[in-house]
Design a protein around this motif. Sequence first.
Motif, PDB file in Angstrom:
ATOM      1  N   SER A  10       0.828  -1.216   0.000  1.00 30.87           N
ATOM      2  CA  SER A  10       0.000   0.000   0.000  1.00 30.87           C
ATOM      3  C   SER A  10       0.853   1.253   0.000  1.00 30.87           C
ATOM      4  O   SER A  10       2.042   1.231   0.324  1.00 30.87           O
ATOM      5  CB  SER A  10      -0.943   0.006   1.207  1.00 30.87           C
ATOM      6  N   ALA A  11       0.211   2.349  -0.378  1.00 30.35           N
ATOM      7  CA  ALA A  11       0.837   3.676  -0.352  1.00 30.35           C
ATOM      8  C   ALA A  11      -0.255   4.668   0.021  1.00 30.35           C
ATOM      9  O   ALA A  11      -1.402   4.526  -0.400  1.00 30.35           O
ATOM     10  CB  ALA A  11       1.429   4.012  -1.721  1.00 30.35           C
ATOM     11  N   ALA A  12       0.092   5.666   0.831  1.00 28.17           N
ATOM     12  CA  ALA A  12      -0.916   6.613   1.331  1.00 28.17           C
ATOM     13  C   ALA A  12      -0.366   8.028   1.344  1.00 28.17           C
ATOM     14  O   ALA A  12       0.839   8.248   1.493  1.00 28.17           O
ATOM     15  CB  ALA A  12      -1.352   6.210   2.737  1.00 28.17           C
ATOM     16  N   ARG A  13      -1.285   8.985   1.195  1.00 25.23           N
ATOM     17  CA  ARG A  13      -0.861  10.392   1.158  1.00 25.23           C
ATOM     18  C   ARG A  13      -2.057  11.303   1.447  1.00 25.23           C
ATOM     19  O   ARG A  13      -3.198  10.957   1.137  1.00 25.23           O
ATOM     20  CB  ARG A  13      -0.291  10.709  -0.230  1.00 25.23           C
ATOM     21  N   THR A  14      -1.768  12.452   2.038  1.00 26.80           N
ATOM     22  CA  THR A  14      -2.788  13.492   2.184  1.00 26.80           C
ATOM     23  C   THR A  14      -2.177  14.824   1.760  1.00 26.80           C
ATOM     24  O   THR A  14      -0.960  15.012   1.836  1.00 26.80           O
ATOM     25  CB  THR A  14      -3.330  13.557   3.627  1.00 26.80           C
ATOM     26  N   ASP A  15      -3.027  15.736   1.283  1.00 28.64           N
ATOM     27  CA  ASP A  15      -2.567  17.046   0.816  1.00 28.64           C
ATOM     28  C   ASP A  15      -3.628  18.076   1.182  1.00 28.64           C
ATOM     29  O   ASP A  15      -4.822  17.802   1.107  1.00 28.64           O
ATOM     30  CB  ASP A  15      -2.355  17.025  -0.704  1.00 28.64           C
ATOM     31  N   SER A 215       2.497  -0.064  -9.793  1.00 29.09           N
ATOM     32  CA  SER A 215       2.726  -0.112  -8.345  1.00 29.09           C
ATOM     33  C   SER A 215       1.763   0.824  -7.620  1.00 29.09           C
ATOM     34  O   SER A 215       1.203   1.761  -8.211  1.00 29.09           O
ATOM     35  CB  SER A 215       4.166   0.295  -8.012  1.00 29.09           C
ATOM     36  N   THR A 216       1.574   0.566  -6.313  1.00 29.26           N
ATOM     37  CA  THR A 216       0.694   1.425  -5.513  1.00 29.26           C
ATOM     38  C   THR A 216       1.244   2.852  -5.443  1.00 29.26           C
ATOM     39  O   THR A 216       0.482   3.815  -5.469  1.00 29.26           O
ATOM     40  CB  THR A 216       0.519   0.866  -4.089  1.00 29.26           C
ATOM     41  N   GLY A 217       2.568   2.983  -5.371  1.00 29.58           N
ATOM     42  CA  GLY A 217       3.177   4.308  -5.319  1.00 29.58           C
ATOM     43  C   GLY A 217       2.928   5.116  -6.587  1.00 29.58           C
ATOM     44  O   GLY A 217       2.623   6.306  -6.532  1.00 29.58           O
TER      45      GLY A 217
END
Length: 243
Positions: A10-15, A215-217
Motif C-alpha cells: 500500500s501507499a498513502a498520502r494526504t494534501d 505499483s501502488t506508489g
Amino acid sequence: MEISVSPWRSAARTDIGKVRAGNEDAFLDLPDQGLWVVADGMGGHQNGALASRLIVENLAELPAEGGLEERVGRVRQCLHHLNRRLGQELTVTAERPDPVIGSTVVALLTDNERAACIWAGDSRCYLWRRGRLYQLSRDHSLVQQLIDENQLSPEEAARHPAAHALTRAVGASEHLVLDILEFDTYPGDTLLLCSDGLYQSLSPDALGAALNLPSTGMALQRLFDLALDGPARDNLSAVVIRR
C-alpha cells in the motif's frame, strides 16, 4: 518460528489542496496489520482535524489478532465509542455552543483472501479488478438519498446546492449507523480509499487508469497529480492497496 508476510502492498498520502487553510483529513496505512483508513473531518478546521485524528489514532491501537469478524467487531465498537465521545464530551467542552465535531470514515480490513469495508459518510472505497472499476461504498449523503428515492437524476444531483450534506458521520448524531461490506479478494486486486476532495475532481476513467499502473506508489502519484492539476478546493487523501 513462522513469520507471516503480508500479501498486501500500500501507499498513502494526504494534501491540503489549493484552497483550504488547514487539513482536516487523516489516514492510516498499516499493511502488516491489514488495516487502512481515511477520515475526513467536519466542523471547522480545529474540530474536523481533531475528529479525524481521534479516529485514526484509536483504530491504530486496536489488536490485530483474531479473525475478520472479530476485528470488524472491534472497529465497530471503537467507532461507536468515538461517536459518543465526539457527540457528548467534546461538544460540551468546546468554546462555541453546540459546535459540530465529526468525521467521515472509511476503513478496510483484510484477512488472507477476505476483506471488509466499513464506512460512514462520503469517503469512498473503490475496487479495481481485471480492468473494471467498482465503487464498493455508497455515500451517506443527502444527494445519494435523493437519487436512491428517484427524486433526482445523478446529473441533477451533481448540481444540487446540498450536494455535500452528509446523512451519516462519526460524531454527527446520537446513533451512529455503519455500513459493512465483506467480500473475497484475488491476486491483482487494487483498492482505493479516498476522501471526497480526491474523487470529486476525477472521472471514473481517470481513477481506473491510475489504479491500473504497475505499483501502488505510481498509482497514488498519478491520482494526486491529476487532482492537484484541477481546482483542488478541498483536502485530498488517498490510500492505494494492492494484493
